[in-house]
Motif scaffolding. Sequence first.
Motif, short mmCIF file in Angstrom:
data_model
loop_
_atom_site.label_atom_id
_atom_site.label_comp_id
_atom_site.label_asym_id
_atom_site.label_seq_id
_atom_site.Cartn_x
_atom_site.Cartn_y
_atom_site.Cartn_z
N ILE A 221 0.86 -1.19 0.00
CA ILE A 221 0.00 0.00 0.00
C ILE A 221 0.89 1.24 0.00
O ILE A 221 0.70 2.16 -0.79
CB ILE A 221 -0.93 0.03 1.23
N ARG A 227 -4.05 -0.15 -4.89
CA ARG A 227 -4.84 1.07 -5.03
C ARG A 227 -5.84 1.19 -3.88
O ARG A 227 -5.94 2.21 -3.23
CB ARG A 227 -5.59 1.00 -6.37
N ARG A 228 -6.61 0.13 -3.67
CA ARG A 228 -7.61 0.15 -2.60
C ARG A 228 -7.75 -1.21 -1.97
O ARG A 228 -7.52 -2.24 -2.61
CB ARG A 228 -8.97 0.58 -3.15
N VAL A 229 -8.18 -1.20 -0.72
CA VAL A 229 -8.50 -2.44 -0.01
C VAL A 229 -10.00 -2.38 0.24
O VAL A 229 -10.47 -1.54 1.00
CB VAL A 229 -7.74 -2.53 1.32
N LYS A 230 -10.76 -3.25 -0.42
CA LYS A 230 -12.23 -3.11 -0.37
C LYS A 230 -12.92 -4.45 -0.18
O LYS A 230 -12.35 -5.50 -0.43
CB LYS A 230 -12.72 -2.49 -1.69
N HIS B 165 -3.43 9.59 -11.07
CA HIS B 165 -4.87 9.45 -10.82
C HIS B 165 -5.35 10.43 -9.75
O HIS B 165 -4.57 10.93 -8.94
CB HIS B 165 -5.25 8.02 -10.46
N GLU B 168 -8.54 8.33 -4.78
CA GLU B 168 -7.54 7.81 -3.84
C GLU B 168 -6.47 8.83 -3.50
O GLU B 168 -5.39 8.48 -3.06
CB GLU B 168 -6.87 6.52 -4.37
N GLU B 246 -14.27 7.66 2.37
CA GLU B 246 -14.48 6.25 2.10
C GLU B 246 -14.59 5.99 0.59
O GLU B 246 -13.99 5.06 0.07
CB GLU B 246 -15.77 5.80 2.80
N GLY B 249 -11.44 8.45 -1.29
CA GLY B 249 -10.08 8.43 -0.77
C GLY B 249 -9.41 7.08 -0.90
O GLY B 249 -9.98 6.14 -1.41
N SER B 250 -8.20 7.02 -0.43
CA SER B 250 -7.48 5.75 -0.45
C SER B 250 -7.63 5.10 0.91
O SER B 250 -8.43 5.53 1.73
CB SER B 250 -6.01 5.97 -0.75
N ASP B 251 -6.87 4.07 1.16
CA ASP B 251 -7.10 3.35 2.39
C ASP B 251 -6.25 3.82 3.54
O ASP B 251 -6.44 3.41 4.65
CB ASP B 251 -6.90 1.86 2.16
N ARG B 252 -5.29 4.65 3.29
CA ARG B 252 -4.48 5.05 4.42
C ARG B 252 -4.26 6.55 4.52
O ARG B 252 -4.60 7.16 5.51
CB ARG B 252 -3.14 4.33 4.39
#
Lengths: 375, 303
Positions: A221, A227-230, B165, B168, B246, B249-252
């Motif tokens: 990450i 890119r994403r964790v979903k 991009h 995210e 959510e 955005g990205s995950d962190r």
Amino acid sequence: MGAAALSACAPPAPPSGGPAQLALPTDVSATDKTLRWANWTAYLDYDEEAKNYPTLEAFMKETGIATTYSEDVDDNDSYVSKVRPQLEARQDIERDIVTLTDWMAARLIRDQLVQPLELIQMPNAGNLLPQLKEVSFDPGRNYSLTWQSGFAGIGYDREKVGRDLKTLDDLFSEDLKGRVVVLSEMRDTVGLMMQWQGVDIAGQWTQAQFDEGVAKVDQLIGDGYIRRVKGNAYLNDLKSGNAIAGIVWSGDLFVLRFETENDNWQFTIPESGGTLWSDNMMVPITSTHRRNAQTLMNYYYEPEVAAQVAAYVNYVCPVVGAQEELAKTDPELAESPFIFPSADYIKENNIQGFRALTAQEDADLSAQWARVVGN
Amino acid sequence: MSALAHAGGGGHAAPVGPPVERRGTWIPYLLLLPGALWLLLFFVVPLVQLFTVSLQSQYPGYPGYYYRDLNVGNYWSALTEFAPHFGRSLLFAGLATFFAFCLAYPLAYAMAFKAGKWRGLMMICVIAPFFTSFILRTIAWRQILSDEGPVASVLNTLHLLPGGHITETWMAVVAGLTYNFLPFMVLPIYASLERADPRVIEAGGDLYANGFTTFRTVTLPMSMPGVLAGTLLTFIPATGDYVNAELLGSDRSTKMVGNVIESQFFKVPGGYPTAAALSFTLMALILALVFVYVRKFGTEELL
């Protein structure tokens, strides 16, 4: 000051462990022929034209049990968080069957929020695949019955990727940086990472080995590969083109092929191995229609019915004899390793289930995983 | 009771007959009752409940089981662990408030003074987005800003997008927040500008002030109550928002405190006290910031 003094009090006795007396609600199945079933989306054969579920229609005709089918569950955590307080307070959640993944089934069985099943009323339950009969969270299958199983592996659009992805090294390569999504299911994503690092995820791996798997995700990450964790929403990223590859669930890719009318979507088990999970039907502790629920479970374990469902959902069918039934109507599909994987296929591809966790491990590792994926 | 009756009736209440005065004593309370009950039931009770949860402790070895306690440590651990998320929430909400103000003020000004017959139509355009769910609109933005969507591909062609991009990244989150709360900024500013007496502004010109000086010394001060209300209506919900982070955005690197609360409540077993402590801290933080802000910039009319 006062707070500090008070908080020094010893905690009261913890909740009693062990098999407490389960107070089951009175079953009204004999007089009230209804049943309410909560399941995941695209998880039961559906007839677009008739707008109904053919196997379920047949069940209702055969038994006279009016069944309400709702696609309530889109995530184990969010669904159970919603109904858990009601279950604990023994208030009807208006569902007689819930379908949840192994580890969540483990939590519900451990916390005595589901009812034991009368196996003697469900002769077809004997058709359960032998390897699914003895699961760690429910020895003897007294509380749960498998609905479908599936694999987690690599999914990708072969045309956009431009080559075949065979390993996780292929997936996390420079040219796919930022175009890869992974599942938020800890056991699938971390499981695949640990297998990549040569760990037997079904065995007694150590905390250090788990840490390494999580650290790998963390690094991927951080470096911008992932890119994403979903959860289920990863399909949207694949559809919109933000992501062209990822760690995915096997059946979803067949749905994606169908929905995007693009046969380039490929699913493959990485060479280092994939994970195997199951979703399980259970009767919540508040249900007063357990007998009806058992009748339905019994029905779906008839091989011909199971074959019909398998042909639609493309997930691993847990019913012995369904393959022979499907071969009669669609011999090609009956050979699909994603529906009827042979023992050799599972072994050769190193497909394993994530080992069962103790309650404390479950809580600690979930919290650790939540921190890595960012919240 | 009687104090209120006197206050309500004022000095002139005396000549009026006693029945009127007696009726005056309970009617205000009766009128307050539904609202007060509502607040008690749906605000005070849950708030107290949340507060007790935030002080609970876990049974060692029994995750998910709590007992009533005064464990202030929950606050400390939540704050130290999730301080970056608090910072990010305040930063993103601040940026969104700033951008929303920059976009909203000219728009509200145009609507109030220059729109003429188009005013109604412009008003509808500002309000129209409310007719669809804001989650759906945010998901739509995800499509618009996606890698192969119009915005990202144009920027990429011009080599103006460093990461390649938009979704995210923090830009997407701030843009989403700005977009979603823009109407809450436009409407109060418009309301206060629209109320402003044009003769006062004309008087600025009569007194040989140029356009800018008139705006700075007359128009802007008159619209301050609207600006204050608008910034509060944008900043407060934006700080607690988690939908934009959510979905866009990205995950962190873009998670806000709302996302942490959500995941502690719903995803992490045994996360209830942490989530409750975070909610309370967030509430206190916003309350303190708003208090300082209103004290500094508040106007008589608003308070």
